[in-house]
Enzyme design. Sequence first.
Site, short mmCIF file in Angstrom:
data_model
loop_
_atom_site.label_atom_id
_atom_site.label_comp_id
_atom_site.label_asym_id
_atom_site.label_seq_id
_atom_site.Cartn_x
_atom_site.Cartn_y
_atom_site.Cartn_z
N SER A 88 9.99 7.86 -26.42
CA SER A 88 9.88 8.38 -25.06
C SER A 88 10.27 9.85 -24.99
CB SER A 88 10.79 7.57 -24.13
OG SER A 88 12.16 7.89 -24.39
N HIS B 66 16.79 6.24 -64.60
CA HIS B 66 17.68 7.11 -63.83
C HIS B 66 18.31 8.10 -64.80
CE1 HIS B 66 20.48 8.64 -60.98
NE2 HIS B 66 21.50 7.85 -61.25
N GLU C 259 18.50 -0.92 -33.74
CA GLU C 259 17.31 -0.14 -33.45
C GLU C 259 17.06 0.98 -34.46
OE1 GLU C 259 16.72 1.07 -29.42
OE2 GLU C 259 17.47 -0.83 -28.60
N SER D 233 20.76 -14.19 -67.74
CA SER D 233 19.35 -13.82 -67.55
C SER D 233 18.45 -14.32 -68.67
CB SER D 233 19.21 -12.30 -67.45
OG SER D 233 19.87 -11.82 -66.31
N TYR E 115 17.78 -7.47 -67.66
CA TYR E 115 16.72 -8.17 -66.93
C TYR E 115 17.11 -8.31 -65.46
CZ TYR E 115 12.48 -11.01 -66.76
OH TYR E 115 11.20 -11.48 -66.51
N GLY E 116 17.55 -7.19 -64.89
CA GLY E 116 17.91 -7.17 -63.49
C GLY E 116 16.75 -6.69 -62.64
N SER E 117 17.06 -5.96 -61.57
CA SER E 117 16.05 -5.55 -60.60
C SER E 117 14.91 -4.75 -61.24
CB SER E 117 16.71 -4.71 -59.49
OG SER E 117 15.75 -4.21 -58.59
N GLU F 179 22.35 -0.56 -30.13
CA GLU F 179 21.95 0.83 -29.98
C GLU F 179 22.17 1.68 -31.23
OE1 GLU F 179 20.17 1.79 -27.55
OE2 GLU F 179 20.42 -0.09 -26.46
#
Length: 341
Positions: free
Chosen positions: A253, A109, A232, A54, A26-28, A228
Amino acid sequence: MPAKVYTDNDADLGVFKNKTLAVIGYGSQGHAHALNLKDSGCKVIIGLYPDSKSRQVATQHGFEVVDTAEAVRRADVIMVALPDMKQADVYERDILPNLAKGKTLMFSHGLAIHFGLIKAHKDIDVIMVAPKGPGHLVRRLYVEGKGMPALIAVGQDKSRKAKKTALAWAKGIGSTRAGVLQTTFKEEAETDLFGEQAVLCGGASALVQAGFETLVEAGYQPEMAYFECLHELKLICDLMYESGIAGMRFSISETAKYGDITRGPRVIDGRVKKEMKKILKEIQSGQFTREWVAEYRGGLKNYKKLLKKGEKHLIEKTGSRLRGMMPWMTKKNIKGVQASY
């Protein structure tokens, strides 16, 4: 030819009529799949070991929680929502002895099945439904009436209905609202590991640290280097996420764009791609999985050492202080959070 995209019209939740679905862990991912399926009208139970923290959470969410072995005995479709390195032991101890002909075993998975950590029971279906995002987002999008795109795969099809089961599960968690693609356990496992190691986690974090170190070693302030080379990066990733690489370049830019297209290939050059191919071969041959299993069973000594080294890097101290100056940013102390079982 583009791959077929499966949507709501291609999937039938009626496949689960009078059937019980079990989520082991019961994880993610586990909690998201379970809640979404329950809200889609499916009968879902949760399987956990007796002392799992959990249990209380899952019970509060309205689920019947039972020991893993009982969940497997009672369920028609069983999702293994456990960390990769815990799956084989739980499978041998609690899952395999309670599997029977006609059941379906499901993963999010492909590693354990593809690399042979788990040898599937010969009389069952084996499928995969892998949402392309973290569990909390799978849940949030479902609640909003949307869905997280997902991959499905069929590893073993004894019933000749395995694909229909995978599509039904994908619909139950909301993924067919967005679109589902079919893959194989092999393709998903190998590409997922490669992406994590060479680009998303390993590649990105190493590139950020190397850039930070280059500026600091040249005498620039760590704070400038952090802004930097790390801060960003989110802006650029968001632009690529939303519009692709070309879209990102449209939004920056001309100076940044020229530096991108002329200097980027000097950093990520033929030597880097050669190393990426080497990493991919290690994944394909099973070398990485064997190394990871040995590391895990050996007590994670090198794993913990390398993580500690990373935590002590100057970029972490600098970033912690600078993030404290950004009240608009959601602060997350996620250290130590792991998939729960």
